[in-house]
Design an enzyme around this catalytic site. Structure first.
Site, PDB file in Angstrom:
ATOM      1  N   CYS A   1      -0.530   4.203   2.502  1.00  0.00           N
ATOM      2  CA  CYS A   1      -0.870   4.351   3.611  1.00  0.00           C
ATOM      3  C   CYS A   1       0.132   3.389   4.375  1.00  0.00           C
ATOM      4  O   CYS A   1       0.675   1.911   4.359  1.00  0.00           O
ATOM      5  CB  CYS A   1      -1.804   4.726   4.087  1.00  0.00           C
ATOM      6  SG  CYS A   1      -1.908   4.355   5.888  1.00  0.00           S
ATOM      7  N   SER A   2      -1.609   1.650   4.277  1.00  0.00           N
ATOM      8  CA  SER A   2      -0.761   0.863   5.492  1.00  0.00           C
ATOM      9  C   SER A   2      -2.435  -0.231   4.971  1.00  0.00           C
ATOM     10  O   SER A   2      -2.730  -1.486   5.835  1.00  0.00           O
ATOM     11  CB  SER A   2      -0.573   0.566   6.889  1.00  0.00           C
ATOM     12  OG  SER A   2      -1.714   1.447   7.140  1.00  0.00           O
ATOM     13  N   CYS A   3      -2.928  -0.186   3.977  1.00  0.00           N
ATOM     14  CA  CYS A   3      -4.364  -0.860   3.706  1.00  0.00           C
ATOM     15  C   CYS A   3      -3.762  -2.210   3.109  1.00  0.00           C
ATOM     16  O   CYS A   3      -2.801  -2.280   2.675  1.00  0.00           O
ATOM     17  CB  CYS A   3      -4.759  -1.107   1.965  1.00  0.00           C
ATOM     18  SG  CYS A   3      -5.623   1.359   2.836  1.00  0.00           S
TER      19      CYS A   3
ATOM     20  N   CYS B   1       0.907  -1.306   0.009  1.00  0.00           N
ATOM     21  CA  CYS B   1      -0.221  -0.204   0.274  1.00  0.00           C
ATOM     22  C   CYS B   1       0.698   1.254   0.081  1.00  0.00           C
ATOM     23  O   CYS B   1       1.153   2.299   1.088  1.00  0.00           O
ATOM     24  CB  CYS B   1      -0.860  -0.339   1.362  1.00  0.00           C
ATOM     25  SG  CYS B   1      -1.664   1.525   1.010  1.00  0.00           S
TER      26      CYS B   1
END
Lengths: 107, 219
Positions: free
Chosen positions: B122-124, B119
């Site tokens: 971000c951090s999906c 991602c």
């Protein structure tokens, strides 16, 4: 392509940035406050107070130097504050007031 | 009676102990998060035990959930097809419930094509199947580099792919999360589904690793 045609990406938009930094595969054990901060996101979402895209926007609007300096869940904390104040759920004054109590407890 | 070491006041007492590293020194932003939580409880916007309950349900999730899905796909071709066609309804068959507004896509690794997930923004991550993302998945180095030099990054993870295997890097979004369906390792014919699940590592479901070899777990 000139810089005018291709502006620098925002700090969060990381794909393809030039870096030779190796990927640090170490994993830290989460602190209690990190568990609680992640949980707060889920609670706020489940109550319809924030949606995921707002959370993201709150993170993505953190100014670049701060974005780089903050840890992962510190960015979430900044995003909650932006959103909860914007929505009138909390005021900066009451958060500041509560911070005094928290500071006293934690030093 | 000795003093209670973690008596940090009403907030801590009412919310229980999340089970992480006890907070000892907190940063400004960490304290700010706790201050907001306490205010929300005081104002009745969230219930005193909402946070703790959510912590507990998050801690209950781990890569073994995703491993069950992968092992089922290895032993049941019809399930595998359903997983590739519509991952959300397929994992619901195994009792997994994804966030309602988030899509899920399963990506099949083959002898010709290897998938790796990132991602960049971000951090999906498919947390309902894998638990929370590892630190490196959220790191700026991984997010920057894996899209431009995936083979070099995979090598850092100890995964050297043959040059004739294509690598496809998939960038997650807040709307769609991805689960890599790794290939079933050789020498696992006849293994039971539960044993197979033990071969499925978290990293193999992100695409930075392969499943374990059967000799590592059958002893």
């Amino acid at each position: 392509m000139s810089e005018r045609e291709k502006p620098a990406p925002a700090a969060h938009d990381r794909g393809g940035w030039a870096t030779e930094e190796p990927v640090d595969q170490g994993e830290h054990q989460w602190a209690d406050w990190e568990y609680r901060t992640q949980a707060l996101a889920r609670v706020l979402r489940s109550k319809g107070i924030v949606v995921t895209d707002e959370m993201r926007r709150g993170i993505e609007s953190i100014p670049a130097p701060e974005y780089e300096a903050l840890s992962y869940f510190e960015r979430w904390s900044a995003s909650f504050e932006t959103l909860l104040v914007e929505k009138g759920v909390l005021t900066p004054a009451e958060i500041d007031e509560k911070m005094k109590e928290v500071e006293e407890r934690w030093g | 009676m000795s003093e209670h070491q973690h008596d940090h006041g009403a907030g801590e007492e009412s919310q229980g102990h999340p089970g992480g590293t006890p907070d000892i020194q907190l940063s400004y932003r960490a304290k700010r998060s706790l201050a907001m939580q306490e205010l929300l409880v005081e104002k009745g916007i969230i219930a005193p035990d909402d946070i703790q309950r959510s912590v507990e349900s998050a801690r209950a999730r781990s890569p073994s959930d995703g491993a069950r899905v992968v092992a089922r796909a290895w032993v049941d071709p019809a399930f595998k097809q359903r997983l590739l066609d519509n991952a959300l309804t397929a994992i619901a068959e195994l009792g997994y419930d994804f966030v309602a507004d988030t899509g899920l896509v399963a990506l099949e690794n083959t002898d010709e094509l290897h998938h790796v997930v990132v991602c960049t923004l971000c951090s999906c991550y498919p947390g309902a199947l894998l638990g929370p993302p590892p630190d490196w998945y959220k790191s700026l180095a991984y997010r920057s580099r894996v899209v431009i030099e995936p083979r070099a990054v995979l090598r850092e993870f100890g995964l050297e792919l043959e040059s004739d295997i294509g690598v496809r890097v998939i960038d997650s979004t807040a709307e769609i999360r991805y689960l890599v369906l790794p290939g079933r390792p050789a020498g696992t014919e006849g293994m039971a589904e539960e044993q197979l699940a033990e071969l499925v590592t978290r990293n193999s479901m992100i695409g930075v690793g392969l499943p374990l070899s059967p000799e590592l777990v059958t002893t």
